[in-house]
Design an enzyme around this catalytic site. Sequence first.
Site, PDB file in Angstrom:
ATOM      1  N   LYS A 253       0.958  -1.213   0.234  1.00  0.00           N
ATOM      2  CA  LYS A 253      -0.170  -0.024  -0.237  1.00  0.00           C
ATOM      3  C   LYS A 253       0.675   1.359  -0.346  1.00  0.00           C
ATOM      4  O   LYS A 253       1.437   1.511   0.961  1.00  0.00           O
ATOM      5  CB  LYS A 253      -1.059  -0.085   1.725  1.00  0.00           C
ATOM      6  CG  LYS A 253      -2.371   0.593   1.414  1.00  0.00           C
ATOM      7  CD  LYS A 253      -2.203   1.917   1.444  1.00  0.00           C
ATOM      8  CE  LYS A 253      -1.407   2.682   2.416  1.00  0.00           C
ATOM      9  NZ  LYS A 253      -1.970   4.588   1.865  1.00  0.00           N
TER      10      LYS A 253
ATOM     11  N   GLU B 183       9.907   0.797  10.703  1.00  0.00           N
ATOM     12  CA  GLU B 183      10.222   1.499  10.621  1.00  0.00           C
ATOM     13  C   GLU B 183       9.783   2.893  10.563  1.00  0.00           C
ATOM     14  O   GLU B 183       9.159   3.777   9.480  1.00  0.00           O
ATOM     15  CB  GLU B 183      10.943   1.302   9.465  1.00  0.00           C
ATOM     16  CG  GLU B 183      11.594   0.612   8.959  1.00  0.00           C
ATOM     17  CD  GLU B 183      13.138   0.054  10.163  1.00  0.00           C
ATOM     18  OE1 GLU B 183      13.726   1.123  10.004  1.00  0.00           O
ATOM     19  OE2 GLU B 183      13.825  -0.811   9.860  1.00  0.00           O
TER      20      GLU B 183
ATOM     21  N   GLU C 245       8.999  15.626  14.786  1.00  0.00           N
ATOM     22  CA  GLU C 245      10.622  15.555  13.285  1.00  0.00           C
ATOM     23  C   GLU C 245       9.925  16.954  12.967  1.00  0.00           C
ATOM     24  O   GLU C 245       8.624  17.004  12.730  1.00  0.00           O
ATOM     25  CB  GLU C 245      10.118  14.197  13.107  1.00  0.00           C
ATOM     26  CG  GLU C 245      10.321  14.019  12.020  1.00  0.00           C
ATOM     27  CD  GLU C 245      11.056  12.317  11.158  1.00  0.00           C
ATOM     28  OE1 GLU C 245       9.078  12.419  11.487  1.00  0.00           O
ATOM     29  OE2 GLU C 245      11.245  11.880  10.621  1.00  0.00           O
TER      30      GLU C 245
ATOM     31  N   CYS D 229      14.214  10.769   6.490  1.00  0.00           N
ATOM     32  CA  CYS D 229      13.951  10.583   7.444  1.00  0.00           C
ATOM     33  C   CYS D 229      14.665  10.314   8.398  1.00  0.00           C
ATOM     34  O   CYS D 229      15.358  10.489   9.458  1.00  0.00           O
ATOM     35  CB  CYS D 229      13.360   8.593   8.191  1.00  0.00           C
ATOM     36  SG  CYS D 229      14.172   7.215   7.002  1.00  0.00           S
TER      37      CYS D 229
HETATM   38  P1  NAD Z   1       2.461   8.728   7.212  1.00  0.00           P
HETATM   39  O1  NAD Z   1       2.821   8.269   8.951  1.00  0.00           O
HETATM   40  O2  NAD Z   1       1.453   9.864   7.155  1.00  0.00           O
HETATM   41  O3  NAD Z   1       1.965   7.815   6.830  1.00  0.00           O
HETATM   42  C1  NAD Z   1       2.828   6.572   5.805  1.00  0.00           C
HETATM   43  C2  NAD Z   1       1.468   5.352   4.984  1.00  0.00           C
HETATM   44  O4  NAD Z   1       0.473   5.216   6.393  1.00  0.00           O
HETATM   45  C3  NAD Z   1       0.949   6.011   4.216  1.00  0.00           C
HETATM   46  O5  NAD Z   1       1.235   4.542   3.404  1.00  0.00           O
HETATM   47  C4  NAD Z   1      -0.230   6.237   4.378  1.00  0.00           C
HETATM   48  O6  NAD Z   1      -1.553   5.908   4.034  1.00  0.00           O
HETATM   49  C5  NAD Z   1      -0.658   5.480   6.236  1.00  0.00           C
HETATM   50  N1  NAD Z   1      -1.426   5.549   6.517  1.00  0.00           N
HETATM   51  C6  NAD Z   1      -2.084   7.011   7.208  1.00  0.00           C
HETATM   52  N2  NAD Z   1      -2.860   5.887   8.546  1.00  0.00           N
HETATM   53  C7  NAD Z   1      -2.839   4.699   8.454  1.00  0.00           C
HETATM   54  C8  NAD Z   1      -3.803   3.764   9.846  1.00  0.00           C
HETATM   55  N3  NAD Z   1      -4.139   3.844  10.262  1.00  0.00           N
HETATM   56  N4  NAD Z   1      -3.669   2.352   8.982  1.00  0.00           N
HETATM   57  C9  NAD Z   1      -3.056   2.602   7.687  1.00  0.00           C
HETATM   58  N5  NAD Z   1      -2.049   2.973   7.094  1.00  0.00           N
HETATM   59  C10 NAD Z   1      -2.172   4.966   7.682  1.00  0.00           C
HETATM   60  O7  NAD Z   1       4.139   9.034   6.717  1.00  0.00           O
HETATM   61  P2  NAD Z   1       4.585   9.978   5.764  1.00  0.00           P
HETATM   62  O8  NAD Z   1       4.181  11.589   6.168  1.00  0.00           O
HETATM   63  O9  NAD Z   1       4.013   9.841   4.466  1.00  0.00           O
HETATM   64  O10 NAD Z   1       6.217  10.201   5.389  1.00  0.00           O
HETATM   65  C11 NAD Z   1       6.818  10.097   6.337  1.00  0.00           C
HETATM   66  C12 NAD Z   1       7.229   9.733   7.549  1.00  0.00           C
HETATM   67  O11 NAD Z   1       7.972   8.096   6.917  1.00  0.00           O
HETATM   68  C13 NAD Z   1       8.077  10.541   8.550  1.00  0.00           C
HETATM   69  O12 NAD Z   1       8.122  10.737   9.876  1.00  0.00           O
HETATM   70  C14 NAD Z   1       9.778   9.572   8.443  1.00  0.00           C
HETATM   71  O13 NAD Z   1      10.941   9.790   9.048  1.00  0.00           O
HETATM   72  C15 NAD Z   1       9.372   8.075   8.462  1.00  0.00           C
HETATM   73  N6  NAD Z   1       9.714   7.490   7.758  1.00  0.00           N
HETATM   74  C16 NAD Z   1      10.017   6.248   8.364  1.00  0.00           C
HETATM   75  C17 NAD Z   1      12.086   6.301   8.066  1.00  0.00           C
HETATM   76  C18 NAD Z   1      12.621   4.773   8.481  1.00  0.00           C
HETATM   77  O14 NAD Z   1      13.497   4.080   7.362  1.00  0.00           O
HETATM   78  N7  NAD Z   1      12.444   4.829   9.561  1.00  0.00           N
HETATM   79  C19 NAD Z   1      11.931   6.037   6.071  1.00  0.00           C
HETATM   80  C20 NAD Z   1      11.416   6.834   5.222  1.00  0.00           C
HETATM   81  C21 NAD Z   1      10.522   8.101   6.524  1.00  0.00           C
END
Ligand code: NAD
Length: 498
Positions: A171, A243, A375, A277
């Site tokens: 997804k 992650e 963050e 991230c």
């Molecule tokens: P987000 O948490 O808003 O969304 C991530 C994903 O989760 C999306 O596909 C979204 O549709 C889905 N989602 C949202 N609510 C959900 C729910 N209730 N159940 C299931 N899925 C749901 O993150 P974002 O804004 O897209 O990305 C940025 C974040 O990702 C930052 O915090 C960044 O640090 C983190 N990130 C972490 C890593 C790592 O490897 N640690 C790598 C890249 C990004």
Amino acid sequence: MERLFINGGYVESKSDRAIEVENPATEEIIAEVPDASAEDVDRAVEAARKAQREWRRVNALERAELLHLCAAGLGEAADELAVLLTREGGKTLKENRDEIDWSITAFRHLGEVARASQGRVVGPTKAGQMNLVLHEPLGVVAAIYPYNYPIVLLAWQVAAALAAGNTCVVKPAEQTPLATLRLGEVFSCLPGGVFNVVTAGGERSARLVEHPGTDMIAFTGSVATGSKIMAAAAPRIKKLLLELGGSDPFIVLADANLDVAVQGGVFAAFLNAGQVCTSAERFYIEEPIYDEFMARASEYAGGLRVGDPFGEVDIGSLVSRAARDQVEQVIGELVSRGARVAHGGGVPAHLPRGYFFEPTMIEVTEPRGQQIRREIFGPLATFARVRDLDHAIELANDSDFGLGANIYTSSLETAMRAATELQAGTVWINDPLKDNDAAPFGGYKMSGLGRELGFEGISAFTQAKHVHVDFAQVPSPEWWFPYTRPDIAVELEESALA
Ligand code: NAD
């Protein structure tokens, strides 16, 4: 309307709702994808479950060969995928092309690593017996991704999950679904149902987490969503790989090579417009070099070209208006608490359209209060003076996050002390943000649960099974019936039944 990729083919969604995909550099709507219905999710999970029964039996060599074919498919489609990523995410074409290259190496590496099974044979407790430890797949993995690196984050987890014998329902983030949908065709070598893609917003993605047909959730995204997913996975004790976010410290000591520290620091803060991230967010600079570091870093950041991600630029657009609003809000909050904008701080005057923002450096006087609990996901980094290494490490560790940490020094002793004392899943010494497919990646503290890449990244997608074999087929009278009453030395009370 785009179609979903389920059971080896593109299919119409049964959803009544759509999500618009915007090019953040032009503010144009470039596509619509389904906000998957419960029926769509059920269909994808069912296809993955059915396919997994066969996929787990495919031998390791054949599975590795199929993952190499996926890598070759990525290579053939690399330019097209990089263009799609640039249009939907606003990241520069160069960064997106690099992302595909990293994804190719991940598929090749993880495919091969899985061939060297990490099962083992342990010493038996009786002659004529053998004890095997097998690593088996979990089943169907629901894999949910953020917008900043849609393909490589998928590669790191999906290649490992498939290599270990699982099937996947992927997804992508609602902002960046197009390149991921295209992977259905790119991975056409895989048997139907092994790799499926559904698109949905956060609310409807929750069904994948709660679904009784998914056995594990591999999630990359924010702490807030990760925490919700953990709660939603709890009733079925679902396995998790999380992650999550970070607020990485970047320490520069007086004995550092300043050229390297300045260039490395500016890169670590502003790669992908700071939407990484492991972006460096909290700079701690030792007092004697602070002024010089700030002057040189400001000058270097001033040379970065912001603009059309398809052009000759260093920084593209942020992913959305909401992302840019958040950066502006954080700057406002910091300035209201006495921080000073040392460089940048606004929308570039020549870019009124699209969600561009200048690389921004903010000097803070109260480093303990700065951005410890949150963050900043944008081109914004904070800078503070520190007395010495101890002071820097204390501030670096004073955070709820623990994804990565950087230190710049020419002293081996100092570097190794920092490496052991910094609370982070990765410590980078004198070179920022490098990943290695063969080494684990993940977070301490609230930055995550589990590891991807390395051996750890394969075992995350397996469960251990102990197989106890008695090849001699000898009964065990010392354990089995009939019992012989033990001759116990202490005096027992008369049994009521005696
Ligand atoms: P987000 O948490 O808003 O969304 C991530 C994903 O989760 C999306 O596909 C979204 O549709 C889905 N989602 C949202 N609510 C959900 C729910 N209730 N159940 C299931 N899925 C749901 O993150 P974002 O804004 O897209 O990305 C940025 C974040 O990702 C930052 O915090 C960044 O640090 C983190 N990130 C972490 C890593 C790592 O490897 N640690 C790598 C890249 C990004």
